[in-house]
Design an enzyme around this catalytic site. Structure first.
Site, PDB file in Angstrom:
ATOM      1  CB  SER A  52      -0.968  -0.043   1.184  1.00  0.00           C
ATOM      2  OG  SER A  52      -1.972   0.918   1.055  1.00  0.00           O
ATOM      3  CG  ASP A 145      -6.611  -3.601  -3.358  1.00  0.00           C
ATOM      4  OD1 ASP A 145      -7.281  -2.698  -2.827  1.00  0.00           O
ATOM      5  OD2 ASP A 145      -5.368  -3.619  -3.351  1.00  0.00           O
ATOM      6  CG  HIS A 180      -5.626  -2.456   0.265  1.00  0.00           C
ATOM      7  ND1 HIS A 180      -4.934  -2.087  -0.866  1.00  0.00           N
ATOM      8  CD2 HIS A 180      -5.144  -1.682   1.277  1.00  0.00           C
ATOM      9  CE1 HIS A 180      -4.085  -1.129  -0.569  1.00  0.00           C
ATOM     10  NE2 HIS A 180      -4.179  -0.868   0.726  1.00  0.00           N
TER      11      HIS A 180
END
Length: 358
Positions: A52, A145, A180
């Protein structure tokens, strides 16, 4: 009804960094000084990865220091300096949210991003982009995600190819069900787990996929497969303070984690460095050493002479602009966040230099 620019920015930051809060973890273990380790490091084999915001950090660090960093793994991230490239003077936080995570403003403009990177190169703010032809890049995006969406990852793939990364040196993994998160083959939440507002999460999900192993094997042609199911030892806390400068400006924590395999201790063998950047809400003051222990790199490090560095952000250092402890990929430390001169970029480079005895 009109909304002020200040209100828009406040909303953008909140959405950009909106991850479920976790209680701070106690940091009581003794810290070590990197100079005391006396390692023998081959800097020519330095690699990085991240999840991320850490993926964006890994990508911008590798592009900026491509003369040093030979490979980058971007898990749920996007292309270099994505948030800075826009028309009409849109704030980087808004671009980050609406183009580099969600795609409400459209997917990242690869041609514009490449032109921006070339401008940074011409200004000598990053290393020569010709280095990218020899770089290895691992990209990952889960089908589930909803934070960093597939068009962003697709644009990242095209960006690296436009910079000359060879097809054989680029691995783009798309995993069904994966949300995610950083992905493991045994630790963490369910593969498709997406925390609700206010729900705790370490953003480490178990998809029965050894992401750390996939990255190590792709980066190092001579990688050996570990027999042990876990690392032989625990990561250690080290003193980050000499490298980060003023935390209120750099946003970095006073301590980080480092994993040193037994074979690397005291300079017995020449070892290499891998830097693993945590994501938002994954810093040590929020989840302790869980990323440094459970990401999966350490057991691979044991049999491949890799020192693993886990530098840390502290959301409390810049509470109004970075409350969720993200790495800076959208400008909260200054205009040069993605260039060699940026606070965090410089700090991590100094840490690598200290390990390599520079």
């Amino acid at each position: 009804m009109t909304i002020s620019n200040k209100a828009i920015l406040k909303t953008a930051f909140a959405a950009l960094l909106a991850l479920a809060p976790l209680p701070a973890a106690a940091q009581s273990a003794a810290q070590i000084r990197l100079s005391d380790l006396k390692l023998k490091i081959d800097p020519a084999q330095t690699t990085v990865s991240g999840i991320s915001s850490g993926a964006y950090m890994a990508g911008q660090f590798q592009v900026a220091y491509s003369g040093l960093v030979k490979a980058a793994g971007l898990v749920a991230g996007g292309p270099y300096d994505c948030a800075e490239v826009s028309t009409g003077g849109v704030a980087t936080a808004i671009v980050a949210l609406k183009r580099c995570m969600d795609v409400a403003m459209g997917a990242p403009d690869v041609d514009a991003l490449v032109a921006n990177a070339k401008a940074r190169e011409k200004a000598k703010e990053i290393d020569p982009l010709s280095n990218m032809a020899q770089s290895k890049i691992y990209l990952f995006n889960g089908d589930g995600d909803v934070t960093v969406k597939r068009p962003v990852a697709d644009a990242t793939d095209r960006f690296y190819k436009a910079l000359g990364v060879a097809e054989a040196n680029l691995s783009y993994v798309k995993l069904p069900k994966a949300a995610h998160a950083y992905i493991t083959d045994g630790y963490g939440a369910a593969c498709d787990f997406i925390p609700k507002e206010g729900e705790k999460s370490e953003y480490i999900n178990n998809c029965q996929y050894d992401q750390a192993g996939a990255i190590v094997r792709f980066f190092y042609a001579d990688a050996r497969i570990p027999n042990a199911p876990a690392a032989a030892r625990q990561p250690q806390l080290f003193d980050q303070a000499p490298f980060v400068g003023d935390p209120s400006r750099s946003g970095m924590a006073k301590t980080g984690y480092i994993y040193v395999p037994e074979a690397c201790e005291g300079g017995t063998q020449t070892c290499r460095i891998h830097v693993a950047f945590h994501g938002c809400q994954m810093a040590s003051n929020l989840i302790g050493d869980h990323f440094a222990v459970n990401a999966g790199y350490n057991r691979w490090a044991d049999v491949n002479n890799i020192v693993v560095l886990y530098p840390q952000i502290d959301g409390g250092a810049k509470p109004t602009s970075n409350p969720k402890a993200c790495w800076d990929w959208f400008g909260y430390t200054g205009y040069d966040f993605a260039r060699k001169s940026g606070f965090q970029m410089t700090a991590v480079r100094k840490i690598i230099g200290a390990l390599a005895g520079e």
